[in-house]
Motif scaffolding. Sequence first.
Motif, PDB file in Angstrom:
ATOM      1  N   GLN A 162       0.669  -0.865   0.021  1.00  0.00           N
ATOM      2  CA  GLN A 162       0.200  -0.010  -0.277  1.00  0.00           C
ATOM      3  C   GLN A 162       0.647   1.431   0.158  1.00  0.00           C
ATOM      4  OE1 GLN A 162      -2.416  -0.416   3.479  1.00  0.00           O
ATOM      5  NE2 GLN A 162      -3.950  -1.645   2.209  1.00  0.00           N
ATOM      6  N   MET A 163       1.844   1.608   0.942  1.00  0.00           N
ATOM      7  CA  MET A 163       2.743   2.531   0.783  1.00  0.00           C
ATOM      8  C   MET A 163       3.748   2.570  -1.009  1.00  0.00           C
ATOM      9  SD  MET A 163       3.920   1.429   5.010  1.00  0.00           S
ATOM     10  CE  MET A 163       4.786   3.178   5.048  1.00  0.00           C
ATOM     11  N   LEU A 164       3.961   1.296  -0.828  1.00  0.00           N
ATOM     12  CA  LEU A 164       5.186   1.590  -2.191  1.00  0.00           C
ATOM     13  C   LEU A 164       4.049   2.243  -3.427  1.00  0.00           C
ATOM     14  CD1 LEU A 164       7.318  -1.483  -1.740  1.00  0.00           C
ATOM     15  CD2 LEU A 164       7.745   1.366  -1.515  1.00  0.00           C
ATOM     16  N   LEU A 165       2.807   1.900  -3.561  1.00  0.00           N
ATOM     17  CA  LEU A 165       1.853   2.599  -4.103  1.00  0.00           C
ATOM     18  C   LEU A 165       1.606   3.824  -4.523  1.00  0.00           C
ATOM     19  CD1 LEU A 165      -0.245   1.577  -6.915  1.00  0.00           C
ATOM     20  CD2 LEU A 165      -2.470   0.964  -5.029  1.00  0.00           C
ATOM     21  N   ALA A 166       1.036   3.657  -3.340  1.00  0.00           N
ATOM     22  CA  ALA A 166       0.333   5.364  -2.616  1.00  0.00           C
ATOM     23  C   ALA A 166       2.469   6.340  -3.148  1.00  0.00           C
ATOM     24  CB  ALA A 166       0.604   5.633  -1.152  1.00  0.00           C
ATOM     25  N   TYR A 167       3.358   6.019  -3.119  1.00  0.00           N
ATOM     26  CA  TYR A 167       4.074   6.753  -2.813  1.00  0.00           C
ATOM     27  C   TYR A 167       4.784   6.765  -4.235  1.00  0.00           C
ATOM     28  CZ  TYR A 167       9.423   7.577  -4.512  1.00  0.00           C
ATOM     29  OH  TYR A 167      10.521   8.568  -4.410  1.00  0.00           O
ATOM     30  N   GLN A 168       4.255   6.018  -5.500  1.00  0.00           N
ATOM     31  CA  GLN A 168       4.163   5.726  -6.688  1.00  0.00           C
ATOM     32  C   GLN A 168       3.189   7.016  -6.776  1.00  0.00           C
ATOM     33  OE1 GLN A 168       6.277   3.808  -8.959  1.00  0.00           O
ATOM     34  NE2 GLN A 168       5.597   5.784 -10.322  1.00  0.00           N
ATOM     35  N   GLN A 169       2.036   6.973  -6.532  1.00  0.00           N
ATOM     36  CA  GLN A 169       0.827   8.029  -7.155  1.00  0.00           C
ATOM     37  C   GLN A 169       0.599   9.213  -6.974  1.00  0.00           C
ATOM     38  OE1 GLN A 169      -2.310   5.559  -4.772  1.00  0.00           O
ATOM     39  NE2 GLN A 169      -2.990   4.380  -6.726  1.00  0.00           N
ATOM     40  N   LEU A 170       1.687   9.462  -5.647  1.00  0.00           N
ATOM     41  CA  LEU A 170       2.015  10.459  -5.153  1.00  0.00           C
ATOM     42  C   LEU A 170       3.419  11.859  -6.308  1.00  0.00           C
ATOM     43  CD1 LEU A 170       2.335  10.262  -1.247  1.00  0.00           C
ATOM     44  CD2 LEU A 170       0.196  11.323  -2.763  1.00  0.00           C
ATOM     45  N   ARG A 171       4.009  10.971  -6.743  1.00  0.00           N
ATOM     46  CA  ARG A 171       5.075  10.968  -7.466  1.00  0.00           C
ATOM     47  C   ARG A 171       4.708  11.096  -8.715  1.00  0.00           C
ATOM     48  NH1 ARG A 171      10.345   7.549  -8.511  1.00  0.00           N
ATOM     49  NH2 ARG A 171       8.618   6.236  -9.577  1.00  0.00           N
ATOM     50  N   ASP A 172       3.968  10.691  -8.972  1.00  0.00           N
ATOM     51  CA  ASP A 172       3.073  11.193 -10.357  1.00  0.00           C
ATOM     52  C   ASP A 172       2.888  11.831 -10.983  1.00  0.00           C
ATOM     53  OD1 ASP A 172       4.688   8.743 -11.795  1.00  0.00           O
ATOM     54  OD2 ASP A 172       2.564   7.249 -11.280  1.00  0.00           O
ATOM     55  N   LYS A 173       1.770  12.501  -9.628  1.00  0.00           N
ATOM     56  CA  LYS A 173       0.451  13.638  -9.317  1.00  0.00           C
ATOM     57  C   LYS A 173       1.869  14.912  -8.693  1.00  0.00           C
ATOM     58  CE  LYS A 173      -3.432  10.658  -8.939  1.00  0.00           C
ATOM     59  NZ  LYS A 173      -4.116  10.754  -7.612  1.00  0.00           N
ATOM     60  N   GLN A 174       2.590  14.784  -8.815  1.00  0.00           N
ATOM     61  CA  GLN A 174       3.685  15.600  -8.218  1.00  0.00           C
ATOM     62  C   GLN A 174       3.136  15.962  -7.288  1.00  0.00           C
ATOM     63  OE1 GLN A 174       4.965  18.353 -11.625  1.00  0.00           O
ATOM     64  NE2 GLN A 174       6.559  16.838 -12.560  1.00  0.00           N
ATOM     65  N   ASP A 201      16.512  15.444   4.025  1.00  0.00           N
ATOM     66  CA  ASP A 201      15.201  14.780   4.763  1.00  0.00           C
ATOM     67  C   ASP A 201      14.405  13.866   3.175  1.00  0.00           C
ATOM     68  OD1 ASP A 201      14.787  15.505   7.093  1.00  0.00           O
ATOM     69  OD2 ASP A 201      12.754  16.674   6.264  1.00  0.00           O
ATOM     70  N   ASP A 202      15.096  13.969   1.608  1.00  0.00           N
ATOM     71  CA  ASP A 202      14.599  14.188   0.806  1.00  0.00           C
ATOM     72  C   ASP A 202      15.930  12.638   0.437  1.00  0.00           C
ATOM     73  OD1 ASP A 202      12.903  16.222   0.338  1.00  0.00           O
ATOM     74  OD2 ASP A 202      14.216  16.897  -1.493  1.00  0.00           O
ATOM     75  N   PRO A 237       3.269  16.603  -2.716  1.00  0.00           N
ATOM     76  CA  PRO A 237       3.811  16.117  -1.605  1.00  0.00           C
ATOM     77  C   PRO A 237       3.852  14.974  -0.447  1.00  0.00           C
ATOM     78  CG  PRO A 237       3.487  18.372  -1.630  1.00  0.00           C
ATOM     79  CD  PRO A 237       2.355  17.412  -2.550  1.00  0.00           C
ATOM     80  N   LEU A 238       4.674  14.039  -0.242  1.00  0.00           N
ATOM     81  CA  LEU A 238       4.602  13.038   0.614  1.00  0.00           C
ATOM     82  C   LEU A 238       3.663  13.058   1.370  1.00  0.00           C
ATOM     83  CD1 LEU A 238       8.533  11.105  -0.295  1.00  0.00           C
ATOM     84  CD2 LEU A 238       5.968  11.074  -1.069  1.00  0.00           C
ATOM     85  N   GLU A 239       3.952  14.211   2.214  1.00  0.00           N
ATOM     86  CA  GLU A 239       3.284  14.582   3.244  1.00  0.00           C
ATOM     87  C   GLU A 239       1.340  14.478   3.260  1.00  0.00           C
ATOM     88  OE1 GLU A 239       5.530  16.426   1.777  1.00  0.00           O
ATOM     89  OE2 GLU A 239       7.186  16.171   3.632  1.00  0.00           O
ATOM     90  N   HIS A 240       0.942  14.643   2.291  1.00  0.00           N
ATOM     91  CA  HIS A 240      -0.328  14.463   2.341  1.00  0.00           C
ATOM     92  C   HIS A 240      -1.190  12.903   1.977  1.00  0.00           C
ATOM     93  CE1 HIS A 240      -1.532  18.459  -0.221  1.00  0.00           C
ATOM     94  NE2 HIS A 240      -0.301  18.701   0.508  1.00  0.00           N
ATOM     95  N   ARG A 269       0.274   7.893   6.934  1.00  0.00           N
ATOM     96  CA  ARG A 269       0.411   6.849   6.875  1.00  0.00           C
ATOM     97  C   ARG A 269       1.731   6.363   6.101  1.00  0.00           C
ATOM     98  NH1 ARG A 269       3.215   3.496   8.955  1.00  0.00           N
ATOM     99  NH2 ARG A 269       3.182   1.918   9.941  1.00  0.00           N
ATOM    100  N   LEU A 270       2.113   7.116   5.219  1.00  0.00           N
ATOM    101  CA  LEU A 270       3.946   6.717   4.566  1.00  0.00           C
ATOM    102  C   LEU A 270       4.875   8.327   4.732  1.00  0.00           C
ATOM    103  CD1 LEU A 270       5.255   6.216   2.228  1.00  0.00           C
ATOM    104  CD2 LEU A 270       4.179   7.462   0.663  1.00  0.00           C
ATOM    105  N   SER A 271       3.876   9.244   5.139  1.00  0.00           N
ATOM    106  CA  SER A 271       4.659  10.483   5.694  1.00  0.00           C
ATOM    107  C   SER A 271       4.704   9.623   7.331  1.00  0.00           C
ATOM    108  CB  SER A 271       3.877  11.409   5.770  1.00  0.00           C
ATOM    109  OG  SER A 271       3.809  12.532   6.441  1.00  0.00           O
ATOM    110  N   GLU A 272       4.478   9.064   7.803  1.00  0.00           N
ATOM    111  CA  GLU A 272       4.118   8.436   9.073  1.00  0.00           C
ATOM    112  C   GLU A 272       5.543   7.960   9.150  1.00  0.00           C
ATOM    113  OE1 GLU A 272       1.674   7.570  13.412  1.00  0.00           O
ATOM    114  OE2 GLU A 272       1.744   6.110  11.229  1.00  0.00           O
TER     115      GLU A 272
END
Length: 207
Positions: A123-135, A172-173, A137-140, A143-146
């Motif tokens: 779930q977290m890897l999928l969320a990361y990919q989706q957030l990156r594709d849409k540009q 941080d990056d 921020p990961l803080e959105h 669970r991933l941000s935590e």
Amino acid sequence: MNLSVSVMPLNSPPRESMPLILDNLPDPPISFSGCPRRTRLQIDLMLLAIEALELGGSEAMLTVAKDLELQGIIKNRVHLWRIRSTNPLRRSYTRRLLTLEEAKAMVIVVCHLARRLTVLIRQMLLAYQQLRDKQVPLEHHFRLSEYLERFRAHFRSRMNPRRAGVAAYNSDDKLNNLAIELLSELLFCTGTSGMQRFWSSLFDGEV
């Protein structure tokens, strides 16, 4: 008729047998005692990622070790800390050798905990990919941000900033990227023969 009888001395201690589960991982053809630097470092980083994923991660490691009858190798919390302190990037680094048996036991623990966390990791890897594709921020993604925040905190509190390998993660990056890479490697461990493939990868270029 002469009979030859072999008698063990009464004071000879019984030889401690290794858990059979260790046989799932072959001995690498290394020509020196103890595990190489990369092996020690990578095992500890994978455990660090698990601790960031799951509260009480170190307690879970000890529980899994007991469930898999590895408590003869990973005896207690102090011994677990000593094993992890063979990572040369740690503040608590000691020059103690990491034996093959200890490394095998830790890899087995890593892979079993990763399997237990498979759904969350995916779930977290999928969320990361989706957030990156849409540009975005990961803080959105809470669970991933935590996870990323906890990983950064663990890394900075436990690793020695004077080490070049630690200084390379000075933002941080960069730490977020490392945390995501470790998530991918944990997922790799959950696949078919994942444990054996992860074990072999720890000795790439060392044999």
